[in-house]
Scaffold this motif. Sequence first.
Motif, PDB file in Angstrom:
ATOM      1  N   ASP A 149     -10.276  38.293  83.079  1.00 61.03           N
ATOM      2  CA  ASP A 149     -10.786  36.939  82.870  1.00 61.03           C
ATOM      3  C   ASP A 149     -10.764  36.526  81.396  1.00 61.03           C
ATOM      4  O   ASP A 149     -11.212  35.440  81.050  1.00 61.03           O
ATOM      5  N   LYS A 150     -10.232  37.371  80.540  1.00 62.77           N
ATOM      6  CA  LYS A 150     -10.192  37.070  79.100  1.00 62.77           C
ATOM      7  C   LYS A 150      -8.987  36.187  78.778  1.00 62.77           C
ATOM      8  O   LYS A 150      -7.942  36.284  79.422  1.00 62.77           O
ATOM      9  N   PRO A 151      -9.115  35.347  77.764  1.00 65.62           N
ATOM     10  CA  PRO A 151      -7.971  34.529  77.345  1.00 65.62           C
ATOM     11  C   PRO A 151      -6.804  35.427  76.928  1.00 65.62           C
ATOM     12  O   PRO A 151      -6.988  36.444  76.267  1.00 65.62           O
ATOM     13  N   GLY A 152      -5.627  35.059  77.351  1.00 64.73           N
ATOM     14  CA  GLY A 152      -4.430  35.796  76.968  1.00 64.73           C
ATOM     15  C   GLY A 152      -4.069  36.942  77.884  1.00 64.73           C
ATOM     16  O   GLY A 152      -3.061  37.612  77.661  1.00 64.73           O
ATOM     17  N   TYR A 153      -4.851  37.156  78.960  1.00 62.44           N
ATOM     18  CA  TYR A 153      -4.554  38.290  79.848  1.00 62.44           C
ATOM     19  C   TYR A 153      -3.154  38.180  80.444  1.00 62.44           C
ATOM     20  O   TYR A 153      -2.381  39.137  80.407  1.00 62.44           O
ATOM     21  N   GLU A 154      -2.819  37.038  81.027  1.00 60.68           N
ATOM     22  CA  GLU A 154      -1.526  36.900  81.697  1.00 60.68           C
ATOM     23  C   GLU A 154      -0.375  37.059  80.716  1.00 60.68           C
ATOM     24  O   GLU A 154       0.624  37.725  81.010  1.00 60.68           O
ATOM     25  N   GLU A 155      -0.521  36.481  79.547  1.00 59.73           N
ATOM     26  CA  GLU A 155       0.527  36.602  78.535  1.00 59.73           C
ATOM     27  C   GLU A 155       0.648  38.046  78.052  1.00 59.73           C
ATOM     28  O   GLU A 155       1.742  38.542  77.811  1.00 59.73           O
ATOM     29  N   ALA A 156      -0.488  38.720  77.917  1.00 63.27           N
ATOM     30  CA  ALA A 156      -0.474  40.132  77.507  1.00 63.27           C
ATOM     31  C   ALA A 156       0.204  40.987  78.562  1.00 63.27           C
ATOM     32  O   ALA A 156       0.994  41.879  78.227  1.00 63.27           O
ATOM     33  N   ALA A 157      -0.069  40.713  79.829  1.00 62.75           N
ATOM     34  CA  ALA A 157       0.564  41.480  80.912  1.00 62.75           C
ATOM     35  C   ALA A 157       2.073  41.259  80.908  1.00 62.75           C
ATOM     36  O   ALA A 157       2.849  42.215  81.078  1.00 62.75           O
ATOM     37  N   ALA A 162       7.385  43.505  79.565  1.00 63.95           N
ATOM     38  CA  ALA A 162       8.638  43.216  78.865  1.00 63.95           C
ATOM     39  C   ALA A 162       8.894  44.233  77.756  1.00 63.95           C
ATOM     40  O   ALA A 162       9.970  44.243  77.164  1.00 63.95           O
ATOM     41  N   GLY A 163       7.892  45.053  77.451  1.00 61.50           N
ATOM     42  CA  GLY A 163       8.038  46.056  76.391  1.00 61.50           C
ATOM     43  C   GLY A 163       7.955  45.449  75.003  1.00 61.50           C
ATOM     44  O   GLY A 163       8.435  46.031  74.036  1.00 61.50           O
ATOM     45  N   ASP A 164       7.313  44.298  74.874  1.00 61.08           N
ATOM     46  CA  ASP A 164       7.198  43.586  73.597  1.00 61.08           C
ATOM     47  C   ASP A 164       5.846  43.908  72.960  1.00 61.08           C
ATOM     48  O   ASP A 164       4.850  43.219  73.184  1.00 61.08           O
ATOM     49  N   GLY A 165       5.820  44.965  72.156  1.00 57.65           N
ATOM     50  CA  GLY A 165       4.579  45.425  71.541  1.00 57.65           C
ATOM     51  C   GLY A 165       3.954  44.420  70.595  1.00 57.65           C
ATOM     52  O   GLY A 165       2.735  44.286  70.531  1.00 57.65           O
ATOM     53  N   PHE A 168       2.338  41.700  72.663  1.00 51.39           N
ATOM     54  CA  PHE A 168       1.179  42.289  73.324  1.00 51.39           C
ATOM     55  C   PHE A 168       0.011  42.378  72.351  1.00 51.39           C
ATOM     56  O   PHE A 168      -1.103  41.948  72.658  1.00 51.39           O
ATOM     57  N   GLY A 169       0.262  42.923  71.154  1.00 54.09           N
ATOM     58  CA  GLY A 169      -0.789  43.052  70.148  1.00 54.09           C
ATOM     59  C   GLY A 169      -1.385  41.708  69.760  1.00 54.09           C
ATOM     60  O   GLY A 169      -2.596  41.587  69.559  1.00 54.09           O
ATOM     61  N   LYS A 170      -0.543  40.707  69.669  1.00 55.13           N
ATOM     62  CA  LYS A 170      -0.995  39.361  69.316  1.00 55.13           C
ATOM     63  C   LYS A 170      -1.908  38.785  70.404  1.00 55.13           C
ATOM     64  O   LYS A 170      -2.930  38.165  70.101  1.00 55.13           O
ATOM     65  N   ARG A 171      -1.542  39.006  71.667  1.00 57.53           N
ATOM     66  CA  ARG A 171      -2.313  38.446  72.786  1.00 57.53           C
ATOM     67  C   ARG A 171      -3.666  39.120  72.980  1.00 57.53           C
ATOM     68  O   ARG A 171      -4.594  38.500  73.498  1.00 57.53           O
ATOM     69  N   ILE A 172      -3.782  40.374  72.592  1.00 54.51           N
ATOM     70  CA  ILE A 172      -5.047  41.098  72.816  1.00 54.51           C
ATOM     71  C   ILE A 172      -5.913  41.161  71.564  1.00 54.51           C
ATOM     72  O   ILE A 172      -6.997  41.737  71.592  1.00 54.51           O
ATOM     73  N   ALA A 173      -5.467  40.561  70.477  1.00 55.41           N
ATOM     74  CA  ALA A 173      -6.151  40.666  69.183  1.00 55.41           C
ATOM     75  C   ALA A 173      -7.609  40.213  69.222  1.00 55.41           C
ATOM     76  O   ALA A 173      -8.450  40.764  68.502  1.00 55.41           O
ATOM     77  N   GLU A 174      -7.935  39.261  70.054  1.00 55.04           N
ATOM     78  CA  GLU A 174      -9.295  38.718  70.098  1.00 55.04           C
ATOM     79  C   GLU A 174     -10.182  39.391  71.141  1.00 55.04           C
ATOM     80  O   GLU A 174     -11.344  39.033  71.268  1.00 55.04           O
TER      81      GLU A 174
END
Length: 193
Positions: A149-157, A162-165, A168-174
Amino acid sequence: MDVETAGFTAFDGERCVAQGAKRDVALKLKRDGRTENVLIFDDATGRQVDFDLTGSEAEMLARLDLPEAAPPARMASPVRGPGRPKLGVVAREVTLLPRHWDWLAGQPGGASAALRRLVDAARAANGDRDRARKAAAAADRFMLAMLGDKPGYEEAARALYAGDGAAFGKRIAEWPGDLRAYVQRLAEPAFAR
């Protein structure tokens, strides 16, 4: 900490409260009085697991030391068939086309030996890819359970699979610190492709 050797991780809300082998995590939770409302995750799979922390420490540890239940057999057979059970060899059914059976029959050692060689070669050739796939699945299971339910979950998944570290790091930063650190450790092998 290496996720593969850590074993289990327990969270009380967004805080990591215990990490390590099954016994160590259970003892820490029991001694800290955290026997309820704590979520425990298997570091290898990202799946939530339950520990029965009731009773005394000795009773609890005795329950934890019990071997895991064996998965049910696909085909229960009262009669022992071919194979070498003492070596862990289990006969299973394989469906192939006649041309496949013909090719296997002509291989040195017969069909079983040829299939074992093929499987071993595939495991060796795809080992890194398999580890990356398993790591992505484990990280995603944890993310869905704790961060879905956190912002950016779908984009992080999407970035994870996609193997784009970097993405991924950018989406989970907050995301909350302990949860973010744990999901990063779970996901790390997914980016080592």
